[in-house]
Design an enzyme around this catalytic site. Structure first.
Site, PDB file in Angstrom:
ATOM      1  N   GLU A 146     -47.275  65.393  59.803  1.00 18.99           N
ATOM      2  CA  GLU A 146     -47.253  64.009  59.312  1.00 18.99           C
ATOM      3  C   GLU A 146     -46.943  63.912  57.817  1.00 18.99           C
ATOM      4  OE1 GLU A 146     -50.314  61.354  60.839  1.00 18.99           O
ATOM      5  OE2 GLU A 146     -50.727  62.724  62.490  1.00 18.99           O
ATOM      6  N   GLY A 147     -46.130  64.838  57.361  1.00 17.38           N
ATOM      7  CA  GLY A 147     -45.730  64.796  55.959  1.00 17.38           C
ATOM      8  C   GLY A 147     -46.818  65.195  54.999  1.00 17.38           C
ATOM      9  N   THR A 148     -47.851  65.864  55.482  1.00 18.22           N
ATOM     10  CA  THR A 148     -48.945  66.248  54.587  1.00 18.22           C
ATOM     11  C   THR A 148     -48.831  67.694  54.117  1.00 18.22           C
ATOM     12  OG1 THR A 148     -50.382  66.999  56.375  1.00 18.22           O
ATOM     13  CG2 THR A 148     -50.529  64.671  55.771  1.00 18.22           C
ATOM     14  N   CYS A 188     -45.414  69.642  54.529  1.00 19.86           N
ATOM     15  CA  CYS A 188     -44.035  70.007  54.219  1.00 19.86           C
ATOM     16  C   CYS A 188     -43.097  68.878  54.619  1.00 19.86           C
ATOM     17  CB  CYS A 188     -43.641  71.287  54.975  1.00 19.86           C
ATOM     18  SG  CYS A 188     -43.734  71.128  56.766  1.00 19.86           S
ATOM     19  N   TYR A 189     -41.848  68.999  54.199  1.00  9.16           N
ATOM     20  CA  TYR A 189     -40.808  68.026  54.547  1.00  9.16           C
ATOM     21  C   TYR A 189     -39.855  68.703  55.508  1.00  9.16           C
ATOM     22  CZ  TYR A 189     -37.562  64.147  53.890  1.00  9.16           C
ATOM     23  OH  TYR A 189     -36.774  63.039  54.085  1.00  9.16           O
ATOM     24  N   ILE A 190     -39.734  68.178  56.700  1.00 12.29           N
ATOM     25  CA  ILE A 190     -38.851  68.773  57.699  1.00 12.29           C
ATOM     26  C   ILE A 190     -37.425  68.312  57.422  1.00 12.29           C
ATOM     27  CG2 ILE A 190     -38.283  68.860  60.173  1.00 12.29           C
ATOM     28  CD1 ILE A 190     -41.365  68.386  60.615  1.00 12.29           C
ATOM     29  N   TYR A 207     -53.754  54.413  77.037  1.00 13.22           N
ATOM     30  CA  TYR A 207     -53.179  53.602  75.980  1.00 13.22           C
ATOM     31  C   TYR A 207     -53.930  52.280  76.025  1.00 13.22           C
ATOM     32  CZ  TYR A 207     -48.868  53.137  73.190  1.00 13.22           C
ATOM     33  OH  TYR A 207     -47.952  53.049  72.183  1.00 13.22           O
TER      34      TYR A 207
END
Lengths: 490, 266, 315
Positions: A208-210, A212-214, A399
């Site tokens: 979730e971007g915590t 690294c940057y994929i 859900y």
């Protein structure tokens, strides 16, 4: 570092047209679909980022991250902008949003080895369309398919409507490339399988971007047989009957691509023209002819076994028609936005959880009952129900879906309605050992329960953060609870 | 100046449920909303109150005790006092009896104006405002589009009324019942966050039959001069949908339908 | 012979005459004596159709004072003992009827659309819950049976050559009027589709010839609205969009042309009283909500229905 100086430094890394400081776009970048209503009504309470930047290469991403890391500047990685849990919301005064807009190349479609390599900013629909031309499919179809992009899909452990057959994104990713805050670029190679220590793909998938940057992903692709699709629909007496049929199909080893059951209330939202006030159970069998035939038989047998709870069969073209129109487009999203301005209402909110077969109905009923009994705005609820849409051999998801008349100021909507409802659902789920986050990610608004979600294993998540993002610049507040952000949560 | 606003809680048409086995409307666990036209009328009153300190706004509702949270919300939105007329013996009262019950309460109340919607979205008879006015022997006007607010502070108010094919102006003497049409131009104020948990129970008063003193035969199903004898419901859509072709016969049937509903004149 | 009192609304004379048909359905043809009560000077049309005619005080503005008419009805009932009182459900008829019922201490049924007979009882049928429910209601309180009657449901085709007898009516002065008529202005054209009584709405199926909807809307005295898809394609302006992301409307008639009926659209028309869908696909969700489905392309339907309506007008 002062903002001016910061921006000046960024402009040494990128050209001017790669830096966006348009006030409206920055406002839009301050929050995601979690605070969609407050955003539409122009009452967002969070700071806006300083800039949205559009790197054109992995190297540019690396330089940007290294710069932000050295200067303690918060970074929010983003691509398709369909986050629902606050993952793209900004809680820091100095934030740079790194958008994968220009990382938009399909690098390779390898028909022989059945894999495709794309950059982070390639939209799922774009790859799907390319693959369809050569008789292949991604097998991935979240509701956000026309808008979502690969970087985000992988970073949030996305799942699609055909997951029962193809699995979640984690089952599709063969390898990837990602950049860490210190500028280090890691490439995880694409192999069919290996025993080379822990599977490090999973450090990037779902981060979730915590961490690294994929920047690039290689996914498996599948043969595409759309003409063989078969649809089944049934009205059932209760949601338990539906869950029993789902379980029967799964434990007998069948893999329909779609297998769902909707509560009465939720069924109304989708199938008002045929649901007759009952629960709706539906399937889609997909794949090779022989597989479709076998799967269809498996579905029919399972339905037959629990026929005392089945009220009637629904014409399959009704299910097919519904399915064809299920996905959102960018237009749908823009439109809901307009509707929120016009009508003091939105399309509702959801909380998705998972557990084993035995526990799922208990969680469902406990949560619904507790909401009815305990929630202080229960008289504003216009709908409360749910559906199971992703099944596994050992369990399924639920859900929860709800909507309400909004009788408070737009800026208070989340803390008055969605958050307390979500809290009850999360607590009831964790109490019985389920997971509070089946496929939307933790984002920023479930981070207060991250520790409870993981228990003693949270230790591992904490260590990862310390190891890869020691300065805490990656997506502040996502997954990991932050006292400083609490004021935006409640 | 004191304005009493009639507020009815009605089932949301969207969530309307019918029990086919017992042949009754399901009222338990069914989402209720404030009747939209009543909201329009109350919004006018609350706006007036916001602009004039000496305006007092009360709501008057007849219904089950389950209405409470909705009425407490109204107090949190700025209503000074909320009255709920509620008694088991009143269940099933038709409009005639309902009007008599409400009137008996109002006989002992001082007020300058009563505001209400014209119709409710459930029954939609529009009887109660007129019948209460008759019982209290005061004027009443329905389908009001606009009023001249300043007039409310004097002895007569000017109103614009949506009639068949014209907008009519009337002057109405105080005290009177002014029944408004639904308006998209005015909304109830929000409940402020800090007011959500405010205890307003002191401003909510439940009036039961121990105060109004009707005898059993006068109210409820027993006391009502009208009785529902047959009901046909289709809450999920229509069972009687007619499928037509676009030929002379089909067009004629559509035309007759339009005529029947008064959409085209014969 | 039964006696039926009918209120003649000066603003809706034809609708008032039509109630004679309702009276016949209640008591049988020729089984009742009709009394018409009219404020002010009686219009020419009512002579020959009513048996008796009572005109009440011409100096009190044309039936706008519901209390005054109610008092007159009460007084007349004392004199004549009517079996039934019928009032057209016009704007003012609907204010007069409840007051008169209160004076006569009888039950009132609003907006009746059908008369049935069941075990010797007169059952008055009326729609409720935006047409989702039909309720049959009986009056248990004894005479008179009282109802307001939906316009254009009944149609009087009986004799117009009766010898109408005018009854002199000079009651003691009633209550002082609390309502004063000032003036009348023509209704402005509805700019907001939420205020329209008739909506001619186009969907995906009519995007390319959306203009044709205007003519139909015109002959029906309604407005044009659109589904989201049409607005998205730029064929219609946003402010006429119906649905969750557009406007929530409540017309008495909604004509859905080429609209399939997604839940988002349907939410916007949940309060529409009548729906006509024109759609080649009878499985389209909108069909389940419609009174009438014309299984056809809207382009074929529009000119034909316009032609029929025009023919009807000039017949």
């Amino acid at each position: 570092m002062e903002n001016d100086k910061l921006m000046k430094n960024i402009s040494t890394i990128l050209t001017d047209d790669q830096i966006n400081t348009d006030p409206e776009e920055l406002y839009d970048a301050a929050a995601d679909r979690y605070k969609k209503y407050a955003k539409a009504r122009k009452v967002l309470d969070v700071p806006v980022p300083l800039a949205i930047v559009y790197p054109k290469s992995t190297e540019e991403v690396a330089r940007l991250l290294a710069f932000c890391n050295e200067n303690q500047i918060n970074v929010i990685p983003r691509s398709g902008k369909t986050a629902t849990e606050g993952g793209l919301e900004n809680w820091k005064e100095q934030t740079i949003v790194i958008d994968a807009l220009h990382l938009d190349k399909i690098i390779k479609i390898d028909e022989y080895n059945m894999q495709a390599t794309v950059q982070a900013g390639v939209a799922l629909q774009t790859l799907e369309d390319e693959l369809n031309k050569v008789g292949l499919t991604t097998g991935h179809s979240p509701q956000s398919k026309p808008v979502a992009k690969y970087g985000g899909l992988v970073a949030t452990r996305s799942i699609g409507q055909f997951s029962t057959l193809y699995g979640g994104i984690e089952d599709m990713v063969a390898g990837l490339e990602c950049v860490f805050p210190d500028g280090h670029v890691s490439r995880i190679k694409n192999v069919s399988r290996r025993a080379g220590g822990p599977d490090i793909r999973h450090i990037a998938i779902g981060n979730e971007g915590t961490l690294c940057y994929i920047t690039e992903v290689t996914v498996k692709v599948y043969r595409y047989f759309p003409d063989n699709n078969k649809f089944y629909g049934y009205l059932t007496e209760d949601i338990e009957t539906g869950l029993k049929v789902l379980r029967e199909v799964m434990v007998n080893g069948y893999r329909p691509s779609v297998a769902r059951v909707y509560s009465e209330e939720d069924a109304r939202q989708h199938f008002f023209h045929f649901y007759k006030g009952k629960c709706v159970l539906l399937f889609m069998a997909e794949g090779n002819k022989g597989i479709v035939e076998a799967t269809s038989r498996g579905i029919e047998e399972a339905v037959d076994k629990f026929n005392e709870g089945i009220i009637e069969e629904v014409p399959s073209e009704l299910i097919e028609n519904w399915f064809v129109n299920l996905n959102w487009s960018q237009q749908d999203i823009d439109d809901e936005f307009e509707g929120m301005i016009e009508n003091d209402s939105h399309d509702g909110f959801t909380t998705e959880i998972s557990a084993d077969w035995e526990t799922i109905p208990k969680i469902y009923h406990n949560a619904i009952e507790r909401i009815r009994k305990e929630y202080n705005r229960v008289h504003d609820l216009t709908m409360l129900g749910g559906h199971s849409s992703h099944s596994y051999i050992n369990g399924t998801n639920m859900y929860f879906v709800y909507n309400y008349s909004i009788n408070c100021a737009p800026e208070d909507e989340m803390r008055v309605y969605h958050h307390p409802l979500q809290k009850i659902i999360v607590e009831e789920t964790l109490k019985l050992g389920g997971s509070m986050c089946h496929h939307h990610g933790i984002g920023k608004f479930r981070n207060e329960w991250s520790k409870d979600e993981h228990g003693t294993a949270f230790y591992m998540l904490e260590k990862l953060k310390k190891a890869f993002d020691p300065n805490g610049i990656m997506n502040f507040g996502t997954i990991y609870y932050q006292e400083e952000g609490a004021k935006y949560q409640k | 100046m004191k304005i009493i606003c009639f507020v009815k809680l009605v089932p949301d048409v969207e969530n309307f449920k019918y029990d086919y086995e017992r042949n009754v409307l399901v009222r338990e666990n069914v989402h209720q909303i404030l009747n939209p036209e009543d909201c329009s009328a109350l919004s006018v009153a609350l706006k007036l109150k916001q602009e004039n300190i000496d305006v007092q706004v009360e709501t008057l509702t007849m219904g089950p005790e389950g209405c409470r949270p909705h009425l407490e919300d109204l107090i949190k939105r700025g209503v000074d006092r909320s009255i709920l007329i509620s008694d088991k013996s009143y269940v099933g009262s038709d409009t005639y009896v309902t009007s008599r019950i409400i009137s008996r309460y109002l006989e002992r109340e001082a007020f300058d104006w009563i505001f209400s919607g014209t119709h409710s979205i459930d029954g939609g008879t529009a009887h109660v405002p007129s019948q209460v006015a008759e019982c209290l022997n005061i004027p009443q006007m329905g389908n009001i589009l606009r009023i001249n607010q300043a007039g409310l502070f004097s002895d007569r108010v000017r109103t614009e009324v949506d009639s068949e094919d014209a907008v009519l102006q009337f002057e109405i003497e105080r005290p009177a019942i002014l029944s408004f049409q639904y308006s998209t131009k005015i909304k109830l104020p929000y409940i402020k966050y800090e007011d959500l948990e405010r205890d307003v129970s002191g401003q909510l008063e439940i009036v039961s039959n121990s105060r109004l003193r009707f005898c059993d035969t006068e109210t409820g199903i027993a006391g009502s001069p009208t009785k529902v004898s047959q009901v046909e419901v289709d809450s999920f859509g229509r069972k009687d949908t007619r499928f037509l072709k676009c030929d002379d016969e089909g067009i004629e049937e559509v035309y007759q339908f339009l005529k029947q509903r008064g959409i085209v004149c014969s | 012979m039964k006696k039926v009192l009918i209120y003649i609304d000066p603003q809706a004379v034809k609708d008032s005459i039509d109630l004679l048909e309702a009276a016949e359905q209640i008591y049988g043809a020729g089984e009742s004596l009709s009394y018409g009560i009219v404020p002010g000077t009686p219009p020419a049309d009512v002579f020959g159709v009513f048996d008796k005619l009572i005109s009440v005080s011409p100096d009190r503005a044309e039936g706008f004072d519901a209390a005054y008419i109610a008092d007159s009805i009460e007084k007349l009932h004392r004199d004549f003992q009517f079996d039934a009182v019928l009032i057209p459900a016009t704007v003012f008829g609907r204010m007069i009827a409840p007051r008169a019922a209160m004076r006569l201490q009888t039950g009132l049924v609003a907006d009746v659309t059908e008369i049935r007979h069941h075990d010797e009882e007169i059952v008055m049928v009326r729609p409720a819950f935006s047409g989702r429910m039909l309720a049959g209601i009986v009056n248990r309180g004894g005479a008179p049976v009282m109802m307001s009657v939906r316009q254009n449901i009944f149609s009087y085709a009986g004799p117009r050559t009766k010898k109408t007898e005018e009854i002199n009516f000079n009651p003691e002065p009633f209550r002082k009027p609390g309502i004063r008529y000032i003036s009348s202005q023509p209704k402005p054209q509805d700019e907001d589709i939420r205020e329209s009584n008739v909506l001619v709405s186009g969907g995906d199926g009519v995007t390319r010839y959306f203009d044709q909807l205007n003519e139909l809307a015109e002959v029906l005295n309604g407005s044009v609205s659109a589904s989201r898809k049409v607005v998205d394609r730029g064929a219609a302006p946003r402010h006429i969009q119906v649905g969750q992301s557009g406007k929530i409307v409540n017309p008495s008639l909604y004509i859905a042309l080429g609209i399939s009926g997604s839940i988002q659209h349907v939410v916007g028309i949940k309060n529409a009283e009548n729906i006509i869908a024109v759609n080649p696909d009878r499985q389209a969700p909108i069909c389940s909500l419609s009174n009438i489905v014309v299984e056809a392309d809207a382009r074929e339907f529009i000119p034909r229905i316009i032609k029929r309506i025009r023919k009807g007008e000039y017949k």
